[in-house]
Design an enzyme around this catalytic site. Sequence first.
Site, PDB file in Angstrom:
ATOM      1  N   GLY A   1       0.812  -1.222   0.000  1.00 34.91           N
ATOM      2  CA  GLY A   1       0.000   0.000   0.000  1.00 34.91           C
ATOM      3  C   GLY A   1       0.837   1.261   0.000  1.00 34.91           C
ATOM      4  O   GLY A   1       2.048   1.235  -0.240  1.00 34.91           O
TER       5      GLY A   1
ATOM      6  N   LYS B   1      11.033   7.396   5.217  1.00 35.22           N
ATOM      7  CA  LYS B   1      11.937   7.185   6.358  1.00 35.22           C
ATOM      8  C   LYS B   1      13.333   6.811   5.879  1.00 35.22           C
ATOM      9  O   LYS B   1      14.328   7.177   6.508  1.00 35.22           O
ATOM     10  CB  LYS B   1      11.394   6.116   7.296  1.00 35.22           C
ATOM     11  CG  LYS B   1      10.652   6.678   8.485  1.00 35.22           C
ATOM     12  CD  LYS B   1       9.273   7.195   8.209  1.00 35.22           C
ATOM     13  CE  LYS B   1       9.050   8.615   7.954  1.00 35.22           C
ATOM     14  NZ  LYS B   1       7.677   8.977   7.618  1.00 35.22           N
TER      15      LYS B   1
ATOM     16  N   GLY C   1       2.351  20.345   7.714  1.00 37.50           N
ATOM     17  CA  GLY C   1       1.941  19.177   8.498  1.00 37.50           C
ATOM     18  C   GLY C   1       3.002  18.087   8.422  1.00 37.50           C
ATOM     19  O   GLY C   1       4.173  18.353   8.145  1.00 37.50           O
TER      20      GLY C   1
ATOM     21  N   GLU D   1       2.209  27.798   5.463  1.00 35.06           N
ATOM     22  CA  GLU D   1       1.175  27.178   6.302  1.00 35.06           C
ATOM     23  C   GLU D   1       0.119  28.236   6.608  1.00 35.06           C
ATOM     24  O   GLU D   1       0.440  29.340   7.035  1.00 35.06           O
ATOM     25  CB  GLU D   1       1.824  26.638   7.586  1.00 35.06           C
ATOM     26  CG  GLU D   1       0.878  26.275   8.704  1.00 35.06           C
ATOM     27  CD  GLU D   1      -0.140  25.187   8.349  1.00 35.06           C
ATOM     28  OE1 GLU D   1       0.257  24.129   7.865  1.00 35.06           O
ATOM     29  OE2 GLU D   1      -1.346  25.442   8.559  1.00 35.06           O
TER      30      GLU D   1
ATOM     31  N   GLY E   1      -3.046  17.580   3.414  1.00 36.43           N
ATOM     32  CA  GLY E   1      -3.921  16.575   4.006  1.00 36.43           C
ATOM     33  C   GLY E   1      -4.282  15.487   3.007  1.00 36.43           C
ATOM     34  O   GLY E   1      -3.896  15.542   1.832  1.00 36.43           O
TER      35      GLY E   1
ATOM     36  N   HIS F   1      21.071   3.492  31.997  1.00 35.99           N
ATOM     37  CA  HIS F   1      21.908   4.690  31.932  1.00 35.99           C
ATOM     38  C   HIS F   1      23.120   4.400  31.047  1.00 35.99           C
ATOM     39  O   HIS F   1      23.683   3.318  31.150  1.00 35.99           O
ATOM     40  CB  HIS F   1      22.387   5.072  33.333  1.00 35.99           C
ATOM     41  CG  HIS F   1      23.284   6.278  33.338  1.00 35.99           C
ATOM     42  ND1 HIS F   1      22.795   7.549  33.120  1.00 35.99           N
ATOM     43  CD2 HIS F   1      24.622   6.396  33.507  1.00 35.99           C
ATOM     44  CE1 HIS F   1      23.812   8.416  33.171  1.00 35.99           C
ATOM     45  NE2 HIS F   1      24.928   7.742  33.398  1.00 35.99           N
TER      46      HIS F   1
HETATM   47  P1  NAD Z   1      -1.555  17.226   7.623  1.00 34.05           P
HETATM   48  O1  NAD Z   1      -2.978  17.281   7.980  1.00 34.05           O
HETATM   49  O2  NAD Z   1      -0.567  16.661   8.566  1.00 34.05           O
HETATM   50  O3  NAD Z   1      -1.039  18.714   7.302  1.00 34.05           O
HETATM   51  C1  NAD Z   1      -1.640  19.523   6.351  1.00 34.05           C
HETATM   52  C2  NAD Z   1      -1.265  20.948   6.666  1.00 34.05           C
HETATM   53  O4  NAD Z   1      -1.625  21.752   5.575  1.00 34.05           O
HETATM   54  C3  NAD Z   1      -1.974  21.503   7.893  1.00 34.05           C
HETATM   55  O5  NAD Z   1      -1.019  22.104   8.721  1.00 34.05           O
HETATM   56  C4  NAD Z   1      -2.948  22.521   7.305  1.00 34.05           C
HETATM   57  O6  NAD Z   1      -3.212  23.598   8.164  1.00 34.05           O
HETATM   58  C5  NAD Z   1      -2.196  22.960   6.065  1.00 34.05           C
HETATM   59  N1  NAD Z   1      -3.022  23.490   4.972  1.00 34.05           N
HETATM   60  C6  NAD Z   1      -4.197  23.012   4.506  1.00 34.05           C
HETATM   61  N2  NAD Z   1      -4.607  23.748   3.453  1.00 34.05           N
HETATM   62  C7  NAD Z   1      -3.659  24.687   3.238  1.00 34.05           C
HETATM   63  C8  NAD Z   1      -3.502  25.746   2.291  1.00 34.05           C
HETATM   64  N3  NAD Z   1      -4.412  25.955   1.329  1.00 34.05           N
HETATM   65  N4  NAD Z   1      -2.407  26.527   2.376  1.00 34.05           N
HETATM   66  C9  NAD Z   1      -1.471  26.320   3.349  1.00 34.05           C
HETATM   67  N5  NAD Z   1      -1.576  25.338   4.262  1.00 34.05           N
HETATM   68  C10 NAD Z   1      -2.642  24.528   4.209  1.00 34.05           C
HETATM   69  O7  NAD Z   1      -1.516  16.514   6.192  1.00 34.05           O
HETATM   70  P2  NAD Z   1      -0.301  15.915   5.351  1.00 34.05           P
HETATM   71  O8  NAD Z   1       1.000  16.467   5.800  1.00 34.05           O
HETATM   72  O9  NAD Z   1      -0.709  16.079   3.932  1.00 34.05           O
HETATM   73  O10 NAD Z   1      -0.348  14.386   5.731  1.00 34.05           O
HETATM   74  C11 NAD Z   1      -1.552  13.661   5.543  1.00 34.05           C
HETATM   75  C12 NAD Z   1      -1.702  12.600   6.584  1.00 34.05           C
HETATM   76  O11 NAD Z   1      -0.788  11.573   6.327  1.00 34.05           O
HETATM   77  C13 NAD Z   1      -1.390  13.077   7.997  1.00 34.05           C
HETATM   78  O12 NAD Z   1      -2.507  13.630   8.643  1.00 34.05           O
HETATM   79  C14 NAD Z   1      -0.941  11.821   8.659  1.00 34.05           C
HETATM   80  O13 NAD Z   1      -2.063  11.184   9.195  1.00 34.05           O
HETATM   81  C15 NAD Z   1      -0.364  11.000   7.528  1.00 34.05           C
HETATM   82  N6  NAD Z   1       1.109  10.992   7.609  1.00 34.05           N
HETATM   83  C16 NAD Z   1       1.700  10.514   8.729  1.00 34.05           C
HETATM   84  C17 NAD Z   1       3.067  10.494   8.821  1.00 34.05           C
HETATM   85  C18 NAD Z   1       3.709   9.945  10.055  1.00 34.05           C
HETATM   86  O14 NAD Z   1       3.045   9.216  10.776  1.00 34.05           O
HETATM   87  N7  NAD Z   1       4.950  10.290  10.341  1.00 34.05           N
HETATM   88  C19 NAD Z   1       3.843  11.004   7.799  1.00 34.05           C
HETATM   89  C20 NAD Z   1       3.218  11.506   6.681  1.00 34.05           C
HETATM   90  C21 NAD Z   1       1.842  11.485   6.587  1.00 34.05           C
END
Ligand code: NAD
Length: 474
Positions: free
Chosen positions: A43, A54, A185, A206, A274, A447
């Site tokens: 997936g 990573k 994000g 952001e 997102g 430790h």
């Molecule tokens: P996210 O929800 O983490 O972040 C999206 C960011 O975009 C938010 O801060 C939001 O405020 C901002 N945003 C939205 N619309 C915007 C705009 N028009 N202009 C500027 N900023 C805007 O989403 P993501 O980074 O796309 O990741 C998606 C999902 O994938 C995450 O929610 C997470 O669940 C998953 N993910 C997890 C990991 C991990 O576990 N380490 C890593 C990558 C992705």
Amino acid sequence: MAENKSTQLAVIGGGPGGYAAAFFAADIGMEVTLIDPDVNPGGVCLYRGCIPSKALLHVARLVNETDEAAAWGVNYEKPEINLNRLRSWKDEVVKKLTGGLGQLTKQRKINYVRGTAVFKDSKTLEVKLHDGQKQTLTFETAIIATGSYPATVPGFPPFSSRVMDSTGALELADIPKSLLVVGGGYIGLEMGTVYAALGTKVTVVEMMPGLLPGVDRDLVNTLAKRLDKHFESILLKTTVVEMKEQKNGVKVKFKSEDDKEQEKRFDKVLVAVGRKPNSQNLDLNNTKIEIDHRGFIKVNPQRRTAEPNIYAIGDIAGEPMLAHKASHEGRVAVEAIAGKKVAFEPAAIPAVVFTDPEIAWCGLTETEAKKQNREIKTVRFPWAASGRAATLGRSDGVTKLLIDPQTERVLGVGIAGPGAGEMIAEGVLAVEMAALVSDLSLTIHPHPTLTETVMEAADLFFGRSTHYYRPKKK
Ligand code: NAD
């Protein structure tokens, strides 16, 4: 003519939710068909998400450390990036892991069908096989685990080699001179970290007042201080009002909070605003399955949909969209199918952002406690007081515990610092086991390790941390 097959359990989607469910079901004696378009299970997480990112973040960390090593008396030349080799290494990691999953699927005698499925009714799937043929599959029960896809912003150009989604960014076609990351994000900060380490000038835009909205500010601030050094700029409370793909780059117009507009050109853009659930392409209207206004399939605590024999797990069944939440839900759904009395009700789902420093949290957060108007006692152990952190040259971290003042139960844990993603597992165990803060304080931690910061944070609650002195309130 479509081929007709039948199965006891059909699992649609071979990501960490789907394959974990399929493997577990086979292990407890079910006859399973697992359907996914890729050659092997894995997936988004394994092919286009967690694993390749990573691998690249590991390299980014190495590059950044060589940069800092001069302070320890070790001087490196500026690293030379062999992009083809780096890309191949990342692809090899993916191939090894997905190939391994393919073998585990065969060993468990799971029928792996390469294709995409849609519902004909609540007992039948039509599978479009990758070779163009069709198969009709009747099932007793099904688990939907089709995940999510990257969202974009209305008015933005479609994804291309210049305006990338996370998949495009992970392909690592080149090292652009400049990259705009829209969205501060998880994905934006992780991939921004990778590209910045490779030499790209990274700008993050952001729309909210801070990075990683919703995450506790003390953790984010620890990260933001370091990102400020590695990124060209971080524009907060700023939106992109126009984006135009041109021959030599992408022209972007920003609008800041004070309504000021500015225009800039970037070689490439990564849109990471997102993800959305993949619920539109399953012909769910041929069933009684319901979806909410955001497209998530509605499920009960067993992950059962409105169709009693169909379950949904992972990103498609709601937030948080995290692989480990999906795998756990898969287990719950299979146990429910097997007639066990189960429910998905974790006390803590860990979240990790694999930046440098990593930030990780689980259980209750301060942000959430404030929202709930819930009284908590927070103790923060600064890594400046950790011997192990000093040996790593990383005294900027923090470990905090959120404690119920009445029962002294540990309700939540937050960590910022290298290795936070590994360390948070102790916090998850503490919250899940309803540990008291005294349990963490009385547990002997090795430790010198960073895990001692968890113990000393607990000690701090009792005003007796060895390495951190806080005068008693008179
Ligand atoms: P996210 O929800 O983490 O972040 C999206 C960011 O975009 C938010 O801060 C939001 O405020 C901002 N945003 C939205 N619309 C915007 C705009 N028009 N202009 C500027 N900023 C805007 O989403 P993501 O980074 O796309 O990741 C998606 C999902 O994938 C995450 O929610 C997470 O669940 C998953 N993910 C997890 C990991 C991990 O576990 N380490 C890593 C990558 C992705």
